[in-house]
Design an enzyme around this catalytic site. Structure first.
Site, short mmCIF file in Angstrom:
data_model
loop_
_atom_site.label_atom_id
_atom_site.label_comp_id
_atom_site.label_asym_id
_atom_site.label_seq_id
_atom_site.Cartn_x
_atom_site.Cartn_y
_atom_site.Cartn_z
CG ASN A 1 5.04 5.34 -7.10
OD1 ASN A 1 4.61 6.09 -6.24
ND2 ASN A 1 5.69 4.23 -6.82
CG ASP B 1 10.56 4.36 0.07
OD1 ASP B 1 9.51 4.67 -0.52
OD2 ASP B 1 11.43 3.63 -0.44
#
Length: 456
Positions: A98, A336
């Site tokens: 992303n 993450d």
């Protein structure tokens, strides 16, 4: 190339079922030998590094990291992100797609790999997008992405809502022997939720994000794995229902796996209210701080450093994730790591972006919650950072076998330290763990036989 001898350490290599006092000899970027008293096998150019009292293990792998390049270098760069990874003990990272532009073409993959080869401190592997622009509508060119070197595909940060598109993505991924990593979020149920739907969302007046918003997609992925035979990996599992779904599917032998992040098995949604108690419902202490009576810090309410996707869940969910890790349902640990600029987080809770940094604290938090707490043996914890992610991504990493790449992490298991924003190598400082007393820290990180970071 230089030669390196690590002497006097406790070698823990889960992939080879090894846990013993031994030396590790590295020559020409490869593991040359593991065993006692290897000084006699060294060359004249060998450098000796005394790691007595430390744990020596295969280089840690984090398969869920946002390096933000290209397109958002104010938040993080490949150089800063991989430096943070090295300080956290990680020798390999998988960067998410992303970016801006999204990693949905071979050209963008080539750009990232070229920049990583020049600026990266550790190994950088690339995940390609499932769909063009991460829009969930049209498949990205999976074959071309694989040819350019991606090791997985994912729309992380987004979730493919169209089940037909997801099915075709899995069929293509199976043809190209790529695992599919999925961010599990049903948009129609989650809508504009910003924290876990429960007591605290009601008390704080924030829009709730129901656990079922994750569990519906986990269930979808299980059905798709059964239909297509493809390898599906559910990212950042956070709910008790998700853990139970994965547990049942794995018992049936399906190609489904999952990861958990330290913030989800350390914190609960109570942290957003300004306080947190680190105890399981059965009275067992979860947080392994150096002070036995430590019950957690006090935070300001609505601290946006506790806003993440998926959100912090209830105590029941946290305990279920811990149990899933302990019994092997959840095979992999990941951070993450999602850096954001200060000004982005310094807004009302509703408007702040989701995500926290984590690659420099995940080892300590995992050791504290899983090993120092007595929940899991050390080898099992380290397996979730080494052999398990390497197996999922089809990497020739994660072990200290003779001939393997000399990616090695040295850990000071009992090192007590306090995390400070001044110490981070990341360009961003959106961590909820500043000021925390931690236990366990990387002492040295070795990539391809070269020491890229050391506190020895």
């Amino acid at each position: 190339m230089n030669s390196l001898l690590l002497t006097g350490g406790r070698v823990v290599d889960p992939g080879n079922h090894l846990d013993t006092q031994a030396d590790v000899l590295i020559q020409d970027g490869k593991v040359a030998a593991v065993g006692p008293n290897l000084a006699g096998q060294t060359r004249s150019d060998t450098r000796a590094l005394d790691v007595s009292g430390k744990v020596v293990c295969p280089g840690l792998i984090d398969l869920h990291v946002h390096l933000r390049e290209p397109g958002a270098s104010a938040k993080e760069t490949i150089a800063s992100g991989t430096t943070a990874a090295a300080r956290g003990g990680f020798t390999s990272v998988l960067c998410m797609p992303n970016t801006s532009p999204a990693t949905d073409t071979a050209g963008t993959v080539a750009l990232i790999r070229e920049k990583a080869s020049r600026d990266g401190v550790v190994n950088v592997f690339v995940a390609g997008a499932i769909t063009k622009g991460l829009a969930g509508e049209e498949l990205a060119p999976v074959g071309a992405l694989k040819q350019e070197g991606v090791v997985a595909i994912t729309d992380d940060g987004h979730c493919v809502q169209n089940h037909e598109v997801m099915r075709r993505a899995l069929e293509y991924a199976r043809m190209f022997d790529l695992p599919v990593l999925d961010h599990c979020q049903d948009y129609s149920l989650v809508t504009d939720g910003v924290m876990h739907e429960g007591y605290w969302s009601l008390a704080l007046g924030l829009r709730g994000w129901p656990a079922a918003g994750e569990e519906l997609i986990v269930a979808r992925n299980i059905l798709m794995a059964e239909l297509t035979g493809a390898q599906v990996h559910c990212q950042h599992l956070s709910t008790a229902g998700s853990v139970e779904l994965i547990r049942a599917a794995r018992k049936r032998g399906l190609m489904i796996s999952a990861e958990a992040c330290p913030h989800h098995f350390t914190l609960t949604d109570a942290a957003i209210a300004g306080s947190e108690a680190f105890w399981r419902e059965d009275g067992r202490k979860v947080y392994g701080a150096s002070h036995p009576d430590f019950r957690g810090p006090e935070w300001p309410r609505y601290d946006t450093n506790f806003k993440m996707n998926p959100p912090l869940r209830s105590r029941r969910d946290r305990d279920a994730v811990l149990e899933g890790l302990a019994d092997g349902t959840i095979e992999i640990l990941a951070s993450d790591h999602a850096p954001h600029c200060d000004y982005e987080k310094e807004v009302e809770f509703d408007y702040a972006p989701f995500g926290i940094t984590g690659i420099e604290t995940e080892l300590a938090l995992s050791l504290m919650q899983l090993h120092h707490s007595g929940l899991m043996p050390l080898s099992d914890v380290l397996a979730k950072f080494t052999v398990a992610p390497a197996r999922l991504l089809r990497l020739r990493k994660g072990t200290l076998s003779v001939g393997a790449d000399a990616d090695v992490t040295v850990i000071d298991l009992d090192k007590e330290w306090v995390w400070s924003a001044k110490e981070t190598a990341s360009k961003s400082k959106n961590s909820p763990f500043y000021g925390w007393p931690l236990k366990g820290k990387a002492a040295a990180t070795i990539v391809g036989g070269s020491v890229v970071w050391s506190a020895l």
